[in-house]
Design an enzyme around this catalytic site. Structure first.
Site, mmCIF file in Angstrom:
data_model
loop_
_atom_site.group_PDB
_atom_site.id
_atom_site.type_symbol
_atom_site.label_atom_id
_atom_site.label_comp_id
_atom_site.label_asym_id
_atom_site.label_seq_id
_atom_site.Cartn_x
_atom_site.Cartn_y
_atom_site.Cartn_z
ATOM 1 C CG LEU A 123 -1.666 1.279 1.543
ATOM 2 C CD1 LEU A 123 -2.603 1.667 0.403
ATOM 3 C CD2 LEU A 123 -2.420 1.167 2.857
ATOM 4 C CG ASP A 124 2.767 4.814 2.426
ATOM 5 O OD1 ASP A 124 3.855 4.908 1.840
ATOM 6 O OD2 ASP A 124 2.410 5.577 3.339
ATOM 7 N N PRO A 125 4.780 1.694 1.209
ATOM 8 C CG PRO A 125 6.895 0.812 0.695
ATOM 9 C CD PRO A 125 5.961 1.059 1.855
ATOM 10 C CG ASP A 128 2.941 5.026 -1.889
ATOM 11 O OD1 ASP A 128 3.136 3.844 -2.259
ATOM 12 O OD2 ASP A 128 3.700 5.605 -1.087
#
Length: 378
Positions: A123-125, A128
């Protein structure tokens, strides 16, 4: 050695989700848990076809064949050891975490052996990065990569409770890791200058997003991603921030936590993490929410402007948390590309190029992630 490559997925924690099920529909999956029973229970919960195993490095190494993929969903300190197994056995490595120095060093050896080290694809990272790759590429194409352009880039992501609680937070990973991340200095660009925040929460600011108020602060080192995202060298960055998003009121709710963090006593912080875990447990009936917004606005010297935003807002359900969906599905997608031979050898952070990023986003949307796009020519 089997003719079918196996995906050895190590870890059955909060971020292991439907991506594992998707992989099991493509190839042989071996799930490694703390015990075989934990791995078996996880497979049943996800409805995934797979072979449960009790994890030890030695047991894993004994089963990994050349061409397999080892996926580490274990704490980051365990990644180098699993990568070493891959290098020794001729296997690929994948994780959703940031690429540490140890992973980068191992990736050089992997490249020489024709092996892929896939990182930063959760997800993050992860998502994004995909958003950013597409935004920068399309803005560059619209305004010109050699033009004099002033640009502002922000990327904020957070896992929060779907129903706001008094603590204004829901732990989606180990509390000690959350506190450690808050103590990691943040590097970012603001008002055209580079800044460092030793205590990132002290530079938190309000953010209005689709009519809702949040609090955001910079996270880790944003600066290497200027190059990774392909921002043209001729562009002047007014801001470039990758950061964390929290519910409105989080700063006040965490005031006592920040007081302890300022003292800097490692043992006391570890004790605090245990207290927070007990005081704010993740219960089966709780639902989490993931909010991610990546935005780029740019203005060329002749006055022409471009702007775009990708966002995602997802609430978990009884089958899988929002965090598990948003971490495991991109990871599974990337591993599928790896198995298809679509990724280069060596270190890969997210998608290998903007075209792949756009294609991966279409696939994630087809898998049910509510990706929203607004802006110029998007």
């Amino acid at each position: 050695m089997s003719d079918i490559p196996a995906v050895h997925w190590a870890g059955t924690g909060l971020s292991t989700g439907p991506g594992l099920t998707a992989l099991a529909e493509q190839t042989r999956v071996v799930l490694w848990g703390r015990t075989e029973t934990k791995a078996e229970d996880c497979l049943k919960r996800l409805g995934a076809a797979g072979e449960p195993r009790a994890f030890t490095p030695e047991a894993l190494a004994a089963e990994v064949d050349a061409g397999d993929v080892v996926v580490s969903m274990l704490p980051g300190t365990e990644h180098p050891g699993l990568l070493r197994i891959c290098l020794d056995r001729g296997a690929h490595f994948a994780c959703s975490s940031y690429a540490s120095d140890a992973i980068r060093d191992g990736a050089d050896e992997a490249a020489a052996a024709g092996l892929t080290v896939l990182t930063e694809i959760g997800l993050d990272p992860g998502i994004d990065h995909l958003f950013a790759d597409v935004l920068v590429e399309r803005a560059s194409r619209a305004l010109g990569s050699d033009s004099r352009v002033t640009a502002a880039f922000t990327s904020y992501c957070g896992g929060v409770p779907a129903e706001p609680n008094e603590f204004r937070y829901r732990f989606s990973w180990a509390p000690r890791g959350v506190l450690t991340a808050l103590l990691t200095p943040a590097h970012y660009v603001e008002s055209g200058r580079k800044h460092v925040a030793d205590r990132p929460w002290e530079v938190a600011r309000p953010l209005a997003l689709d009519g809702e108020q949040f609090e955001v602060y910079p996270n880790r080192d944003s600066l290497p991603y200027i190059r990774q995202y392909g921002v043209p060298e001729s562009w002047q960055l007014d801001s470039f921030v990758r950061g964390t998003l929290r519910l409105d009121g989080w700063l006040d709710a965490w005031a006592d936590v920040f007081t302890e963090l300022r003292r800097g006593d490692a043992d006391r912080i570890t004790g605090l993490a245990d207290v927070l875990a007990a005081r704010h447990p993740t219960r089966p009936q709780d639902r989490d929410r993931v909010v991610l917004a990546v935005e780029l606005s740019a203005r060329r010297e002749d006055g022409r402007t471009w702007s775009g935003r990708y966002s995602l807002d997802l609430v978990g359900d009884p089958g899988a948390s929002a965090m598990a969906r948003c971490v495991s599905l991109p990871l599974a997608l990337g591993i599928g590309e790896l198995l298809d031979g679509a990724l280069p050898a060596g270190l890969v952070q997210g998608a290998p190029d903007p075209a792949a990023a756009a294609r991966w986003l279409d696939r994630l949307a087809a898998w049910g992630l509510p990706i929203r796009v607004t802006g110029t020519d998007l």
